[in-house]
Design an enzyme around this catalytic site. Structure first.
Site, PDB file in Angstrom:
ATOM      1  CG  HIS A 151       7.442 -28.290  11.439  1.00 43.53           C
ATOM      2  ND1 HIS A 151       7.137 -27.595  12.591  1.00 43.53           N
ATOM      3  CD2 HIS A 151       8.729 -28.684  11.555  1.00 43.53           C
ATOM      4  CE1 HIS A 151       8.200 -27.570  13.371  1.00 43.53           C
ATOM      5  NE2 HIS A 151       9.182 -28.220  12.765  1.00 43.53           N
ATOM      6  CG  HIS A 191       9.333 -24.526  12.642  1.00 48.47           C
ATOM      7  ND1 HIS A 191       9.323 -24.332  14.000  1.00 48.47           N
ATOM      8  CD2 HIS A 191      10.452 -25.262  12.375  1.00 48.47           C
ATOM      9  CE1 HIS A 191      10.371 -24.939  14.551  1.00 48.47           C
ATOM     10  NE2 HIS A 191      11.092 -25.494  13.579  1.00 48.47           N
ATOM     11  CG  ASP A 212      -0.367   0.174   2.530  1.00 48.81           C
ATOM     12  OD1 ASP A 212       0.876   0.273   2.607  1.00 48.81           O
ATOM     13  OD2 ASP A 212      -1.114   0.244   3.524  1.00 48.81           O
ATOM     14  CB  THR A 254       2.201  -2.631  11.017  1.00 49.51           C
ATOM     15  OG1 THR A 254       0.955  -3.074  10.428  1.00 49.51           O
ATOM     16  CG2 THR A 254       1.988  -1.297  11.710  1.00 49.51           C
ATOM     17  CB  CYS A 272       0.640  -2.541   4.824  1.00 52.02           C
ATOM     18  SG  CYS A 272       0.567  -3.655   6.234  1.00 52.02           S
TER      19      CYS A 272
END
Ligand code: RB5
Length: 153
Positions: free
Chosen positions: A133, A98, A8, A67, A65
């Site tokens: 996993h 993982h 963004d 964060t 973005c």
């Protein structure tokens, strides 16, 4: 290798840096926007990148973005997507080892370009460990099927 990349307005500058870095590494970036710092809604770009990865048009994806949080929330709504919010060498490594993350997300207002590039290198070079996993990823796939069509069961 081809990597879809999207951002963004808050991730635009970091996206441009990462594109240059990928090209130098011999990786083809597929830039799905945004193409300026004008305000946009991150979910739109998360959708574009997540669908490119889910439909196997690219091998992996990167989303940025402010964060990295909004991008990871949105991308993980798409079936087959395992989007990881990465913020350290350790989380970059574990995202592959993982979680077999096929998308990584960054905060353009959090990470320096140098750190982000380092995390991408680790994410790309670390193999998925499988075994126990895989059982866990299968549980996620089952959950995805249960919630198909937006219906929680
Ligand atoms: C945009 O201001 C910001 O909210 C967005 O980039 C992102 O950080 C959301 O998770």
């Amino acid at each position: 290798m081809k990597i879809a990349i999207g951002a963004d307005h808050a991730g635009f500058k970091l996206k441009e840096e990462i594109k240059k870095f990928l090209t130098v590494q011999g990786i083809e970036p597929l830039d799905l926007g945004t193409y300026s710092e004008n305000s946009v809604n991150y979910a739109e770009y998360a959708e574009k990148v997540a669908l490119a990865v889910a439909k196997k048009e690219t091998d992996r994806g990167i989303l940025i973005c402010g964060t990295g949080i909004g991008m990871s929330i949105a991308a993980n709504k798409v079936a087959g997507i395992r989007a990881a919010l990465v913020h350290s060498i350790y989380t970059a490594k574990m995202a592959s080892q993982h979680n077999k993350a096929n998308i990584i997300c960054f905060g353009g207002r959090v990470e320096s370009p140098e750190d982000a590039k380092g995390f991408i290198e680790i994410w790309l070079e670390t193999p998925y460990e499988g075994e126990r996993h895989q059982e866990r990823l299968s549980k996620i796939e089952e959950l995805e099927k249960k919630c198909k069509g937006g219906e929680n069961v």
